[in-house]
Design an enzyme around this catalytic site. Structure first.
Site, PDB file in Angstrom:
ATOM      1  N   TYR A 108      -2.605 -10.414   4.037  1.00  0.00           N
ATOM      2  CA  TYR A 108      -2.703  -9.003   4.441  1.00  0.00           C
ATOM      3  C   TYR A 108      -4.173  -8.686   4.670  1.00  0.00           C
ATOM      4  O   TYR A 108      -4.960  -8.647   3.728  1.00  0.00           O
ATOM      5  CB  TYR A 108      -2.092  -8.128   3.346  1.00  0.00           C
ATOM      6  CG  TYR A 108      -2.049  -6.643   3.606  1.00  0.00           C
ATOM      7  CD1 TYR A 108      -2.327  -6.089   4.860  1.00  0.00           C
ATOM      8  CD2 TYR A 108      -1.704  -5.761   2.579  1.00  0.00           C
ATOM      9  CE1 TYR A 108      -2.279  -4.726   5.070  1.00  0.00           C
ATOM     10  CE2 TYR A 108      -1.637  -4.389   2.779  1.00  0.00           C
ATOM     11  CZ  TYR A 108      -1.938  -3.885   4.016  1.00  0.00           C
ATOM     12  OH  TYR A 108      -1.892  -2.524   4.227  1.00  0.00           O
ATOM     13  N   THR A 158       0.834  -1.207   0.000  1.00  0.00           N
ATOM     14  CA  THR A 158       0.000   0.000   0.000  1.00  0.00           C
ATOM     15  C   THR A 158       0.864   1.250   0.000  1.00  0.00           C
ATOM     16  O   THR A 158       0.644   2.178  -0.782  1.00  0.00           O
ATOM     17  CB  THR A 158      -0.900   0.019   1.246  1.00  0.00           C
ATOM     18  OG1 THR A 158      -1.688  -1.166   1.270  1.00  0.00           O
ATOM     19  CG2 THR A 158      -1.812   1.233   1.243  1.00  0.00           C
ATOM     20  N   THR A 159       1.875   1.263   0.877  1.00  0.00           N
ATOM     21  CA  THR A 159       2.745   2.438   1.003  1.00  0.00           C
ATOM     22  C   THR A 159       3.567   2.659  -0.258  1.00  0.00           C
ATOM     23  O   THR A 159       3.953   3.791  -0.569  1.00  0.00           O
ATOM     24  CB  THR A 159       3.676   2.276   2.217  1.00  0.00           C
ATOM     25  OG1 THR A 159       2.900   1.867   3.345  1.00  0.00           O
ATOM     26  CG2 THR A 159       4.391   3.573   2.565  1.00  0.00           C
ATOM     27  N   LYS A 192      -0.446 -10.132   8.081  1.00  0.00           N
ATOM     28  CA  LYS A 192      -0.278  -8.739   8.502  1.00  0.00           C
ATOM     29  C   LYS A 192      -1.651  -8.269   8.948  1.00  0.00           C
ATOM     30  O   LYS A 192      -2.581  -8.157   8.139  1.00  0.00           O
ATOM     31  CB  LYS A 192       0.242  -7.873   7.352  1.00  0.00           C
ATOM     32  CG  LYS A 192       0.318  -6.388   7.683  1.00  0.00           C
ATOM     33  CD  LYS A 192       0.748  -5.561   6.480  1.00  0.00           C
ATOM     34  CE  LYS A 192       0.733  -4.066   6.797  1.00  0.00           C
ATOM     35  NZ  LYS A 192       1.109  -3.236   5.625  1.00  0.00           N
ATOM     36  N   ILE A 249       4.909  -4.664  10.106  1.00  0.00           N
ATOM     37  CA  ILE A 249       5.173  -4.197   8.743  1.00  0.00           C
ATOM     38  C   ILE A 249       4.784  -2.729   8.765  1.00  0.00           C
ATOM     39  O   ILE A 249       3.613  -2.381   8.876  1.00  0.00           O
ATOM     40  CB  ILE A 249       4.401  -5.017   7.707  1.00  0.00           C
ATOM     41  CG1 ILE A 249       4.930  -6.462   7.725  1.00  0.00           C
ATOM     42  CG2 ILE A 249       4.537  -4.400   6.317  1.00  0.00           C
ATOM     43  CD1 ILE A 249       4.209  -7.416   6.788  1.00  0.00           C
ATOM     44  N   TYR A 259     -12.916  -4.752  -3.268  1.00  0.00           N
ATOM     45  CA  TYR A 259     -14.106  -4.460  -4.078  1.00  0.00           C
ATOM     46  C   TYR A 259     -14.996  -5.689  -4.272  1.00  0.00           C
ATOM     47  O   TYR A 259     -16.199  -5.631  -4.059  1.00  0.00           O
ATOM     48  CB  TYR A 259     -13.747  -3.846  -5.453  1.00  0.00           C
ATOM     49  CG  TYR A 259     -14.982  -3.373  -6.199  1.00  0.00           C
ATOM     50  CD1 TYR A 259     -15.606  -2.196  -5.835  1.00  0.00           C
ATOM     51  CD2 TYR A 259     -15.515  -4.129  -7.228  1.00  0.00           C
ATOM     52  CE1 TYR A 259     -16.754  -1.770  -6.488  1.00  0.00           C
ATOM     53  CE2 TYR A 259     -16.664  -3.726  -7.888  1.00  0.00           C
ATOM     54  CZ  TYR A 259     -17.284  -2.541  -7.513  1.00  0.00           C
ATOM     55  OH  TYR A 259     -18.412  -2.125  -8.159  1.00  0.00           O
ATOM     56  N   ARG A 296      -9.556  -0.852   3.939  1.00  0.00           N
ATOM     57  CA  ARG A 296      -9.262  -0.530   2.541  1.00  0.00           C
ATOM     58  C   ARG A 296      -9.970  -1.481   1.574  1.00  0.00           C
ATOM     59  O   ARG A 296     -10.332  -1.075   0.475  1.00  0.00           O
ATOM     60  CB  ARG A 296      -7.749  -0.586   2.282  1.00  0.00           C
ATOM     61  CG  ARG A 296      -6.998   0.645   2.769  1.00  0.00           C
ATOM     62  CD  ARG A 296      -5.544   0.578   2.320  1.00  0.00           C
ATOM     63  NE  ARG A 296      -4.767   1.704   2.799  1.00  0.00           N
ATOM     64  CZ  ARG A 296      -4.518   2.811   2.100  1.00  0.00           C
ATOM     65  NH1 ARG A 296      -5.003   2.943   0.879  1.00  0.00           N
ATOM     66  NH2 ARG A 296      -3.782   3.775   2.609  1.00  0.00           N
TER      67      ARG A 296
END
Length: 295
Positions: free
Chosen positions: A135, A46-47, A164, A206, A109, A140
């Site tokens: 994850y 993501t980052t 994570k 993380i 989604y 999100r």
């Protein structure tokens, strides 16, 4: 054996003003991390703005990262997608590039059922031989991987080894740890919950914070692993103001700004992300000064 213990940095992807990946700066950021004790590099998460990289860019960033790191610390590549076929493709290519493990986010989604999640992750795992960290970030993705599903995957699929956890729900993490009975490597997905999650058996974090404070984030984890829980907790609390500032707008907007404020050239953001609001920049600058990162 765990892919890593301690603080793995969810590293940014630095970019030029035109949006192209700045590989020269990426090298500098990777070397900064390794020199300051980071325990693993998590690339294209993501980052790292993986969601706005083309598949070709995504894989090139992974290959470049593996080349620069050259085995000095583990490299874990984000290869998740809401399309199982795409996630398999990215995962196989990342494995071929020489990564040590994969970080695979739940399908966003689509909002799959738990049965669908199991089938999705198993299909990806069956396509590669390297270990996979799930994850779980429902804020999100709109999709929560339940503890029962995580444990089932880690116990029944040989190379799915951990998760994570970025739900922010400590009760859920506690239930996961209880059900897992050591079968799941748990990493905090939130910098503000490193110590609480490690107290439930987590192996580390993380981390977004590690981008700008790698030595300190490593030390929070290492102190805990060494049995200095009080010292680890003290460092966790000292970092909270900065952590909150790093998430006052959607990640990675603030952390890229923070790198720029430190003169480390995180670069620009790709749309639809936008530049940080002035009031939030002031908040971030204050937190960074208070933490000793800038003057």
């Amino acid at each position: 054996m765990a892919i890593f213990k301690g603080a793995g940095v969810a590293i940014v992807t630095p970019m030029y003003d035109n949006g192209e990946v700045n590989y020269e700066q990426f090298t500098k950021l990777l070397e900064f991390q390794i020199a300051n004790g980071t325990d693993a590099i998590i690339v294209c998460g993501t980052t790292g703005e993986a969601s706005t990289l083309t598949h070709e860019e995504h894989l090139e960033v992974i290959r470049y990262c593996v080349k620069v790191v050259a085995g000095r610390v583990p490299v874990v590549a984000g290869t998740g997608s809401n399309c199982t076929k795409t996630a398999i493709y990215l995962s196989k290519e990342a494995e071929a590039a020489g990564v040590d493990g994969l970080l695979v986010v739940s399908p966003y989604y689509n909002k799959a059922t738990q049965k669908g999640l199991y089938a999705h992750f198993k299909a990806i795992a069956d396509s590669v031989k390297i270990p996979i960290i799930l994850y779980n970030i429902p804020g999100r993705t709109g999709c929560n991987i339940l503890p029962e599903t995580i444990v089932k995957l880690c116990k029944e699929v040989e190379n799915i080894v951990g998760v994570k956890e970025a739900t922010g729900n400590l009760s859920q993490v506690a239930r996961l740890a209880a059900l897992a009975d050591g079968a799941v490597d748990i990493y905090s997905g939130e910098d503000g919950l490193i110590v609480p999650i490690m107290s439930l058996g987590g192996l580390g974090v993380i981390s977004v914070l590690s981008n700008i404070a790698p030595a300190q984030t490593h030390e929070i984890c290492q102190k805990y692993l060494d049995g200095d829980v009080k010292g680890s907790c003290k460092m966790q609390l000292e970092a909270l103001e900065l952590i909150e500032a790093l998430f006052c707008e959607v990640n990675p907007i603030p952390v890229k700004k923070a790198l720029n404020l430190m003169g480390m050239n995180g670069g620009t953001l790709r749309m639809p992300l936008s530049e940080m609001e002035p009031g939030n920049v002031e908040r971030l600058e204050k937190a960074m000064r208070d933490y000793g990162l800038i003057k």
